[in-house]
Design a protein around this motif. Structure first.
Motif, PDB file in Angstrom:
ATOM      1  N   MET A   1       0.813  -1.204   0.000  1.00 41.89           N
ATOM      2  CA  MET A   1       0.000   0.000   0.000  1.00 41.89           C
ATOM      3  C   MET A   1       0.850   1.260   0.000  1.00 41.89           C
ATOM      4  SD  MET A   1      -3.226  -1.023   2.470  1.00 41.89           S
ATOM      5  CE  MET A   1      -2.269  -1.282   3.964  1.00 41.89           C
ATOM      6  N   SER A   2       2.057   1.182   0.551  1.00 43.31           N
ATOM      7  CA  SER A   2       2.910   2.359   0.698  1.00 43.31           C
ATOM      8  C   SER A   2       3.905   2.546  -0.436  1.00 43.31           C
ATOM      9  CB  SER A   2       3.675   2.275   2.030  1.00 43.31           C
ATOM     10  OG  SER A   2       2.777   2.181   3.117  1.00 43.31           O
ATOM     11  N   ASP A   3       3.997   1.569  -1.318  1.00 43.30           N
ATOM     12  CA  ASP A   3       4.904   1.667  -2.459  1.00 43.30           C
ATOM     13  C   ASP A   3       4.064   1.926  -3.707  1.00 43.30           C
ATOM     14  OD1 ASP A   3       6.538   0.873  -4.787  1.00 43.30           O
ATOM     15  OD2 ASP A   3       7.995   0.234  -3.268  1.00 43.30           O
ATOM     16  N   VAL A   4       4.018   3.185  -4.128  1.00 48.80           N
ATOM     17  CA  VAL A   4       3.093   3.579  -5.187  1.00 48.80           C
ATOM     18  C   VAL A   4       3.356   2.834  -6.491  1.00 48.80           C
ATOM     19  CG1 VAL A   4       2.226   5.508  -6.568  1.00 48.80           C
ATOM     20  CG2 VAL A   4       2.768   5.842  -4.144  1.00 48.80           C
ATOM     21  N   ALA A   5       4.610   2.738  -6.886  1.00 54.02           N
ATOM     22  CA  ALA A   5       4.929   2.107  -8.171  1.00 54.02           C
ATOM     23  C   ALA A   5       4.558   0.627  -8.175  1.00 54.02           C
ATOM     24  CB  ALA A   5       6.411   2.286  -8.496  1.00 54.02           C
ATOM     25  N   LEU A   6       4.977  -0.107  -7.150  1.00 53.78           N
ATOM     26  CA  LEU A   6       4.679  -1.538  -7.108  1.00 53.78           C
ATOM     27  C   LEU A   6       3.197  -1.794  -6.879  1.00 53.78           C
ATOM     28  CD1 LEU A   6       7.720  -3.069  -5.202  1.00 53.78           C
ATOM     29  CD2 LEU A   6       7.174  -3.219  -7.635  1.00 53.78           C
ATOM     30  N   ARG A   7       2.582  -0.969  -6.035  1.00 49.82           N
ATOM     31  CA  ARG A   7       1.139  -1.105  -5.806  1.00 49.82           C
ATOM     32  C   ARG A   7       0.377  -0.937  -7.117  1.00 49.82           C
ATOM     33  NH1 ARG A   7      -0.842   3.843  -2.785  1.00 49.82           N
ATOM     34  NH2 ARG A   7      -1.356   4.658  -4.854  1.00 49.82           N
ATOM     35  N   THR A   8       0.746   0.084  -7.866  1.00 47.81           N
ATOM     36  CA  THR A   8       0.077   0.337  -9.143  1.00 47.81           C
ATOM     37  C   THR A   8       0.262  -0.835 -10.097  1.00 47.81           C
ATOM     38  OG1 THR A   8       0.368   2.724  -8.899  1.00 47.81           O
ATOM     39  CG2 THR A   8      -0.040   1.888 -11.128  1.00 47.81           C
ATOM     40  N   ARG A   9       1.471  -1.353 -10.165  1.00 46.20           N
ATOM     41  CA  ARG A   9       1.742  -2.464 -11.069  1.00 46.20           C
ATOM     42  C   ARG A   9       0.972  -3.715 -10.665  1.00 46.20           C
ATOM     43  NH1 ARG A   9       2.231  -4.514 -15.908  1.00 46.20           N
ATOM     44  NH2 ARG A   9       3.622  -6.334 -16.012  1.00 46.20           N
ATOM     45  N   VAL A  10       0.986  -4.044  -9.372  1.00 43.23           N
ATOM     46  CA  VAL A  10       0.295  -5.255  -8.917  1.00 43.23           C
ATOM     47  C   VAL A  10      -1.207  -5.135  -9.137  1.00 43.23           C
ATOM     48  CG1 VAL A  10      -0.307  -6.621  -6.874  1.00 43.23           C
ATOM     49  CG2 VAL A  10       2.071  -5.955  -7.285  1.00 43.23           C
ATOM     50  N   MET A  11      -1.789  -3.972  -8.874  1.00 41.22           N
ATOM     51  CA  MET A  11      -3.224  -3.827  -9.066  1.00 41.22           C
ATOM     52  C   MET A  11      -3.595  -3.793 -10.550  1.00 41.22           C
ATOM     53  SD  MET A  11      -4.080  -4.217  -6.069  1.00 41.22           S
ATOM     54  CE  MET A  11      -5.784  -4.377  -6.584  1.00 41.22           C
ATOM     55  N   ASP A  12      -2.702  -3.267 -11.385  1.00 41.02           N
ATOM     56  CA  ASP A  12      -2.942  -3.356 -12.834  1.00 41.02           C
ATOM     57  C   ASP A  12      -2.951  -4.817 -13.281  1.00 41.02           C
ATOM     58  OD1 ASP A  12      -3.107  -0.613 -13.128  1.00 41.02           O
ATOM     59  OD2 ASP A  12      -1.076  -0.375 -13.918  1.00 41.02           O
ATOM     60  N   LEU A  13      -1.997  -5.592 -12.769  1.00 38.13           N
ATOM     61  CA  LEU A  13      -1.946  -7.013 -13.096  1.00 38.13           C
ATOM     62  C   LEU A  13      -3.211  -7.727 -12.612  1.00 38.13           C
ATOM     63  CD1 LEU A  13       1.771  -7.813 -12.171  1.00 38.13           C
ATOM     64  CD2 LEU A  13       0.772  -7.864 -14.473  1.00 38.13           C
ATOM     65  N   ALA A  14      -3.661  -7.378 -11.409  1.00 39.01           N
ATOM     66  CA  ALA A  14      -4.865  -7.996 -10.858  1.00 39.01           C
ATOM     67  C   ALA A  14      -6.083  -7.696 -11.723  1.00 39.01           C
ATOM     68  CB  ALA A  14      -5.091  -7.521  -9.428  1.00 39.01           C
ATOM     69  N   ALA A  15      -6.228  -6.438 -12.115  1.00 34.08           N
ATOM     70  CA  ALA A  15      -7.374  -6.054 -12.940  1.00 34.08           C
ATOM     71  C   ALA A  15      -7.367  -6.780 -14.278  1.00 34.08           C
ATOM     72  CB  ALA A  15      -7.376  -4.539 -13.146  1.00 34.08           C
ATOM     73  N   GLU A  16      -6.184  -6.865 -14.891  1.00 37.46           N
ATOM     74  CA  GLU A  16      -6.070  -7.571 -16.171  1.00 37.46           C
ATOM     75  C   GLU A  16      -6.393  -9.055 -16.005  1.00 37.46           C
ATOM     76  OE1 GLU A  16      -2.114  -6.825 -17.466  1.00 37.46           O
ATOM     77  OE2 GLU A  16      -2.402  -4.654 -17.627  1.00 37.46           O
ATOM     78  N   ALA A  17      -5.946  -9.621 -14.880  1.00 34.15           N
ATOM     79  CA  ALA A  17      -6.123 -11.061 -14.667  1.00 34.15           C
ATOM     80  C   ALA A  17      -7.574 -11.449 -14.413  1.00 34.15           C
ATOM     81  CB  ALA A  17      -5.247 -11.513 -13.497  1.00 34.15           C
ATOM     82  N   VAL A  18      -8.338 -10.576 -13.753  1.00 34.50           N
ATOM     83  CA  VAL A  18      -9.719 -10.955 -13.388  1.00 34.50           C
ATOM     84  C   VAL A  18     -10.773 -10.364 -14.316  1.00 34.50           C
ATOM     85  CG1 VAL A  18      -9.086 -11.235 -10.962  1.00 34.50           C
ATOM     86  CG2 VAL A  18     -10.082  -9.066 -11.740  1.00 34.50           C
ATOM     87  N   ALA A  19     -10.372  -9.533 -15.261  1.00 34.46           N
ATOM     88  CA  ALA A  19     -11.353  -8.895 -16.144  1.00 34.46           C
ATOM     89  C   ALA A  19     -12.222  -9.922 -16.860  1.00 34.46           C
ATOM     90  CB  ALA A  19     -10.653  -7.985 -17.152  1.00 34.46           C
ATOM     91  N   GLY A  20     -11.600 -10.969 -17.360  1.00 30.00           N
ATOM     92  CA  GLY A  20     -12.358 -12.013 -18.046  1.00 30.00           C
ATOM     93  C   GLY A  20     -13.311 -12.738 -17.118  1.00 30.00           C
ATOM     94  N   LEU A  21     -12.847 -13.020 -15.902  1.00 24.86           N
ATOM     95  CA  LEU A  21     -13.688 -13.671 -14.895  1.00 24.86           C
ATOM     96  C   LEU A  21     -14.905 -12.818 -14.579  1.00 24.86           C
ATOM     97  CD1 LEU A  21     -14.019 -15.862 -12.559  1.00 24.86           C
ATOM     98  CD2 LEU A  21     -12.803 -14.195 -11.129  1.00 24.86           C
ATOM     99  N   VAL A  22     -14.689 -11.524 -14.389  1.00 25.03           N
ATOM    100  CA  VAL A  22     -15.776 -10.599 -14.065  1.00 25.03           C
ATOM    101  C   VAL A  22     -16.821 -10.582 -15.176  1.00 25.03           C
ATOM    102  CG1 VAL A  22     -16.321  -8.141 -13.759  1.00 25.03           C
ATOM    103  CG2 VAL A  22     -14.417  -9.161 -12.507  1.00 25.03           C
ATOM    104  N   ALA A  23     -16.356 -10.509 -16.409  1.00 26.67           N
ATOM    105  CA  ALA A  23     -17.285 -10.488 -17.543  1.00 26.67           C
ATOM    106  C   ALA A  23     -18.021 -11.809 -17.690  1.00 26.67           C
ATOM    107  CB  ALA A  23     -16.521 -10.158 -18.823  1.00 26.67           C
ATOM    108  N   ARG A  24     -17.283 -12.891 -17.561  1.00 26.15           N
ATOM    109  CA  ARG A  24     -17.864 -14.224 -17.767  1.00 26.15           C
ATOM    110  C   ARG A  24     -18.924 -14.560 -16.731  1.00 26.15           C
ATOM    111  NH1 ARG A  24     -13.475 -16.414 -17.644  1.00 26.15           N
ATOM    112  NH2 ARG A  24     -13.414 -17.517 -15.646  1.00 26.15           N
TER     113      ARG A  24
END
Length: 226
Positions: A50-73
């Motif tokens: 939560m306190s590391d902006v760059a890594l937090r942003t990257r991990v949450m971007d990866l999470a969103a990309e990974a679950v987008a298909g699941l959410v839609a399906r």
């Protein structure tokens, strides 16, 4: 219904990120004892993300990309974060996916079916529950049961780290109609620690024994068994 790793490349990258910020703590002395009762030589503090902006942003971007298909399906139309770590991660994911956010309290506050759930459920709610770490998935199963009391549909849980070690986790998830999705797991975290040269011989031996049989390790060190 089962436990899945969302992506092998994602898992390796998230494991490296957590290792880089010192989120994986190990001990060869006094063990960590989780709220589930398991004793362990490792503690994973995902909140450091939560306190590391760059890594937090990257991990949450990866999470969103990974679950987008699941959410839609599955027609998921809201995110529910677990108090407390799941709230922040849930909020960042909900923002990326354009979904409403709610959170589930650990204990009820007030009365009625909504005593634990904060926020407004959408019509025909189909939820993705988010937390930071899971060992044997029992707390996630309990959370899903609480959410289902509000006549919502929840069949999917997302965590940043699934240890993916403890026995009967798969069976319990199947019995309760849940799919557990993880960004990374203990095996990739251990590989990242070794690759970064962060373990001395004693630490590596302890973690090897733990990984081979976490139940026996727990019992031998004062924790619960299976």
């Amino acid at each position: 219904m089962h436990s899945t790793l969302l992506s092998t490349p994602v898992s390796a990258e998230v494991a490296r990120a957590l290792t880089r910020i010192g989120a994986v703590r190990t001990t060869t002395g006094q063990p960590f004892v989780y709220t589930s009762g398991w004793a362990s030589p490792v503690y994973i503090d995902t909140r450091l993300l939560m306190s590391d902006v760059a890594l937090r942003t990257r991990v949450m971007d990866l999470a969103a990309e990974a679950v987008a298909g699941l959410v839609a399906r599955k027609g998921i139309n809201a995110i529910v974060g677990a108090e407390s770590s799941g709230i922040a991660f849930g909020a960042w994911l909900a923002e990326r996916l354009g979904l409403p956010l709610l959170y589930l309290r650990k204990k009820p506050m007030g009365w009625g079916s909504a005593a634990r759930l904060e926020g407004r459920l959408p019509e025909g709610a189909r939820l993705l529950f988010i937390d930071d770490v899971t060992t044997d998935a029992r707390s996630k199963i309990a959370a899903a049961a609480a959410l289902r009391q509000d006549t919502t549909h929840v069949a999917d849980v997302l965590v940043i780290v699934d240890y993916a070690l403890y026995p009967d986790t798969h069976r319990h998830l199947v019995e309760h109609g849940l799919d557990l999705h993880a960004l990374t797991n203990w095996h990739d975290l251990l590989a990242a620690l070794r690759a970064a040269g962060l373990l001395d011989s004693a630490e590596d031996q302890t973690l090897t024994r733990f990984t081979a049989d976490p139940v026996a390790w727990s019992v031998a060190n004062g924790g619960v068994g299976a």
